[in-house]
Structures are given as structure tokens and as C-alpha cells.
Design a protein around this motif. Sequence first.
Motif, PDB file in Angstrom:
ATOM      1  N   ARG A  75      -5.539  -1.171  10.767  1.00 58.66           N
ATOM      2  CA  ARG A  75      -5.681  -2.143   9.679  1.00 58.66           C
ATOM      3  C   ARG A  75      -5.446  -1.491   8.316  1.00 58.66           C
ATOM      4  O   ARG A  75      -4.783  -2.065   7.448  1.00 58.66           O
ATOM      5  CB  ARG A  75      -7.069  -2.784   9.736  1.00 58.66           C
ATOM      6  N   ILE A  76      -5.981  -0.305   8.126  1.00 54.91           N
ATOM      7  CA  ILE A  76      -5.807   0.385   6.854  1.00 54.91           C
ATOM      8  C   ILE A  76      -4.346   0.750   6.639  1.00 54.91           C
ATOM      9  O   ILE A  76      -3.812   0.636   5.527  1.00 54.91           O
ATOM     10  CB  ILE A  76      -6.715   1.628   6.793  1.00 54.91           C
ATOM     11  N   VAL A  77      -3.660   1.165   7.700  1.00 52.14           N
ATOM     12  CA  VAL A  77      -2.231   1.485   7.597  1.00 52.14           C
ATOM     13  C   VAL A  77      -1.442   0.247   7.180  1.00 52.14           C
ATOM     14  O   VAL A  77      -0.571   0.313   6.301  1.00 52.14           O
ATOM     15  CB  VAL A  77      -1.706   2.041   8.930  1.00 52.14           C
ATOM     16  N   LEU A  78      -1.734  -0.901   7.801  1.00 47.19           N
ATOM     17  CA  LEU A  78      -1.055  -2.150   7.423  1.00 47.19           C
ATOM     18  C   LEU A  78      -1.325  -2.507   5.967  1.00 47.19           C
ATOM     19  O   LEU A  78      -0.416  -2.901   5.230  1.00 47.19           O
ATOM     20  CB  LEU A  78      -1.538  -3.288   8.317  1.00 47.19           C
ATOM     21  N   LEU A  79      -2.575  -2.365   5.555  1.00 44.66           N
ATOM     22  CA  LEU A  79      -2.944  -2.698   4.178  1.00 44.66           C
ATOM     23  C   LEU A  79      -2.256  -1.762   3.194  1.00 44.66           C
ATOM     24  O   LEU A  79      -1.776  -2.199   2.132  1.00 44.66           O
ATOM     25  CB  LEU A  79      -4.459  -2.619   4.035  1.00 44.66           C
ATOM     26  N   GLU A  80      -2.159  -0.495   3.545  1.00 51.87           N
ATOM     27  CA  GLU A  80      -1.491   0.461   2.663  1.00 51.87           C
ATOM     28  C   GLU A  80      -0.010   0.138   2.542  1.00 51.87           C
ATOM     29  O   GLU A  80       0.566   0.193   1.438  1.00 51.87           O
ATOM     30  CB  GLU A  80      -1.696   1.879   3.173  1.00 51.87           C
ATOM     31  N   HIS A  81       0.635  -0.223   3.639  1.00 51.60           N
ATOM     32  CA  HIS A  81       2.056  -0.611   3.587  1.00 51.60           C
ATOM     33  C   HIS A  81       2.258  -1.847   2.707  1.00 51.60           C
ATOM     34  O   HIS A  81       3.231  -1.930   1.951  1.00 51.60           O
ATOM     35  CB  HIS A  81       2.571  -0.882   4.995  1.00 51.60           C
ATOM     36  N   PHE A  82       1.340  -2.808   2.814  1.00 47.97           N
ATOM     37  CA  PHE A  82       1.404  -4.012   1.980  1.00 47.97           C
ATOM     38  C   PHE A  82       1.341  -3.639   0.501  1.00 47.97           C
ATOM     39  O   PHE A  82       2.128  -4.142  -0.321  1.00 47.97           O
ATOM     40  CB  PHE A  82       0.254  -4.944   2.354  1.00 47.97           C
ATOM     41  N   LEU A  83       0.426  -2.757   0.143  1.00 43.89           N
ATOM     42  CA  LEU A  83       0.268  -2.362  -1.254  1.00 43.89           C
ATOM     43  C   LEU A  83       1.473  -1.571  -1.762  1.00 43.89           C
ATOM     44  O   LEU A  83       1.901  -1.741  -2.906  1.00 43.89           O
ATOM     45  CB  LEU A  83      -1.006  -1.537  -1.428  1.00 43.89           C
ATOM     46  N   LEU A  84       2.022  -0.710  -0.928  1.00 42.89           N
ATOM     47  CA  LEU A  84       3.207   0.058  -1.327  1.00 42.89           C
ATOM     48  C   LEU A  84       4.381  -0.878  -1.607  1.00 42.89           C
ATOM     49  O   LEU A  84       5.152  -0.655  -2.549  1.00 42.89           O
ATOM     50  CB  LEU A  84       3.572   1.067  -0.245  1.00 42.89           C
ATOM     51  N   GLU A  85       4.521  -1.916  -0.797  1.00 48.02           N
ATOM     52  CA  GLU A  85       5.601  -2.878  -1.014  1.00 48.02           C
ATOM     53  C   GLU A  85       5.381  -3.639  -2.315  1.00 48.02           C
ATOM     54  O   GLU A  85       6.328  -3.878  -3.083  1.00 48.02           O
ATOM     55  CB  GLU A  85       5.683  -3.842   0.164  1.00 48.02           C
ATOM     56  N   ARG A  86       4.136  -4.032  -2.593  1.00 44.94           N
ATOM     57  CA  ARG A  86       3.830  -4.704  -3.855  1.00 44.94           C
ATOM     58  C   ARG A  86       4.109  -3.780  -5.039  1.00 44.94           C
ATOM     59  O   ARG A  86       4.645  -4.205  -6.061  1.00 44.94           O
ATOM     60  CB  ARG A  86       2.359  -5.131  -3.887  1.00 44.94           C
ATOM     61  N   LEU A  87       3.763  -2.512  -4.895  1.00 45.30           N
ATOM     62  CA  LEU A  87       3.954  -1.555  -5.978  1.00 45.30           C
ATOM     63  C   LEU A  87       5.422  -1.341  -6.286  1.00 45.30           C
ATOM     64  O   LEU A  87       5.800  -1.150  -7.451  1.00 45.30           O
ATOM     65  CB  LEU A  87       3.284  -0.227  -5.605  1.00 45.30           C
ATOM     66  N   ARG A  88       6.256  -1.375  -5.266  1.00 45.62           N
ATOM     67  CA  ARG A  88       7.698  -1.166  -5.481  1.00 45.62           C
ATOM     68  C   ARG A  88       8.303  -2.231  -6.383  1.00 45.62           C
ATOM     69  O   ARG A  88       9.307  -1.980  -7.055  1.00 45.62           O
ATOM     70  CB  ARG A  88       8.432  -1.141  -4.137  1.00 45.62           C
ATOM     71  N   HIS A  89       7.720  -3.418  -6.390  1.00 43.52           N
ATOM     72  CA  HIS A  89       8.256  -4.523  -7.189  1.00 43.52           C
ATOM     73  C   HIS A  89       7.420  -4.797  -8.440  1.00 43.52           C
ATOM     74  O   HIS A  89       7.646  -5.786  -9.133  1.00 43.52           O
ATOM     75  CB  HIS A  89       8.332  -5.791  -6.334  1.00 43.52           C
ATOM     76  N   ALA A  90       6.465  -3.926  -8.722  1.00 43.47           N
ATOM     77  CA  ALA A  90       5.561  -4.152  -9.857  1.00 43.47           C
ATOM     78  C   ALA A  90       6.152  -3.626 -11.154  1.00 43.47           C
ATOM     79  O   ALA A  90       6.905  -2.650 -11.162  1.00 43.47           O
ATOM     80  CB  ALA A  90       4.212  -3.484  -9.593  1.00 43.47           C
ATOM     81  N   GLU A  91       5.778  -4.299 -12.239  1.00 39.20           N
ATOM     82  CA  GLU A  91       6.154  -3.826 -13.568  1.00 39.20           C
ATOM     83  C   GLU A  91       5.121  -2.807 -14.036  1.00 39.20           C
ATOM     84  O   GLU A  91       3.930  -3.086 -14.067  1.00 39.20           O
ATOM     85  CB  GLU A  91       6.202  -5.000 -14.549  1.00 39.20           C
ATOM     86  N   VAL A  92       5.575  -1.621 -14.355  1.00 41.97           N
ATOM     87  CA  VAL A  92       4.665  -0.530 -14.714  1.00 41.97           C
ATOM     88  C   VAL A  92       3.944  -0.849 -16.022  1.00 41.97           C
ATOM     89  O   VAL A  92       4.537  -1.352 -16.978  1.00 41.97           O
ATOM     90  CB  VAL A  92       5.443   0.796 -14.845  1.00 41.97           C
TER      91      VAL A  92
END
Length: 273
Positions: free
Chosen positions: A141-158
Motif C-alpha cells: 500500500r505504501i509503495v502504491l501511495l508513493e508512486h501516486f505522489l511521485l506522479e502528482r509531483l511530476r506535474h506539479a508547479e514548483v
Amino acid sequence: MPPTGLCLRQFAPGLALRDHVQCFWHAKGIAVPGAEAVELLHPDGGMGLLFNFGGALSRDGKAVAGACWVDGPKLRTARLSVGEELDLLGVRFLPGSGALFIGEALSALTGGELVPGDALRHLALETLHERLCQAPDLVGRIVLLEHFLLERLRHAEVAPPVLSASLKWLRRRTLHGPGAGSIGALVDALPIGQRRLERLFQQHVGLSPKRYARLLRIARSRELIKRGGAAVSLTDTAHAAGYFDQAHFIHDFKAVIGLTPGGYLEYVRQRYG
């Protein structure tokens, strides 16, 4: 005061998320005879996501509908009801980082209420919850959640660097003594004005700089009370936490924690000895 029956485990994020995520955490209710079934959740200027895999969640004495939520920046301590059916997975963002993943101004999420996952459809938290349910274990579950956050971060405005610099300045200076961390002094140290600073904080922190500084002082005072107990006077605690006078300290402490400093000292004494 007996233990609350809560088993809490925290997990460090991977390197790519460490500038933005405090931790992943798992809260599980366990059977403890005579347990005091309330856990205090103190505000720290951060926010998080929650996913429920157990029974109905109750916070601040009220049942919370749904299976996943955005836990926006809190202004005061929340009280989580603990029972054997409690089974929560969460991620806690560092102050100033949550907006990168949520994709909107955090000022709209500030308060004490959990925001249901389906209220922010662009996050697709309900779909993520279904995937988490299918994971074989907590690590999965933590691995899935981390992948979700990494994908969100890739498209985030810094966020602008001045925001990070302001947060660090407040953490460093607010606790140096009364007046050391004033917002006026912060603005003087920045290349932007106070109005721009306020807008950045509302967007990325969900709090004004003044409210964030108050949470820092209250967190510091809680630490001092827990560490020193009755051996340290509340006057000394107030000064060490950045307050000019004890009356202002007591007012702020009760507004955030829901207890006076003396009441919290008694809570700590009974809870931890």
C-alpha cells in the motif's frame, strides 16, 4: 490515564519525496483493557491524506463519512476516537508542500473538518483507495501511495523559493525569544512585500505567516511541557516558546490545544507519568 489502544507506525519517504513528505504512517487500534480511547492530533502547519480500511472513523466526537479524505491544515488539536476497528493509512506533507500534490490553494481546505475524497475529483482518491485495498500488505500500500505522489509531483508547479526560505526563517527565528520571529522582521529579510507573502502562505500553507508562527510556538511549548513537566515553570515555558507574557501564552495555547498549559501538563502527567 491508560494508553489509548493505538499502535502507530511511521515510515520515511523515498529520496525523491523527502523534500515534501514528512512520513507515511499507519494507525491500528488494538485491544487494551480500560484504554482511554481518544488520541490528540496536534496541528503543525502541515496537511495530509487519509485512507480508511477499518470501521467508521470518528473525530472530534462526530462520525466521518467516506473511506478517504484530505486532512487540511488544522488550526486546533483534533481528537481521534480509537477502537479495535481503527485501521488508517496516511501521508503527512511538510508545511508548504501539500498544495503541490493537491493542485489547489490550501486556504480552501483549512479548518477542522476532513474533506471527503470525492469532493476533489481531480485527485481520484476513491480510485486510489480501491487500488490500496487490493494491495497484498501494508508495504504494498505504501509503495502504491508513493508512486501516486511521485506522479502528482511530476506535474506539479514548483513553489517559489521565497516560500521555502520564509518557512525556514520562521522555524529558525520564532523560537529565539519574544519578538525574534516577528512577521515584520521576516518581510524586511525578503525580496517581496507582506501582501505577496500572505498570498503565498494562503496558497501553499493554508495559513497566514502569523498563524503558522503561532503553531510553531505552541508545538515548542508542548515539547517543553512534556520534557520538563512540573519542574519547569509555565512562565519560563512561555518565554522559551517566544511569548512576551504568560497571559498571551495561555490564551494561544488553549485556543490551539483546547486545554490550558496547566491542563495539558496534567494530561501529560497522567498519560506518560
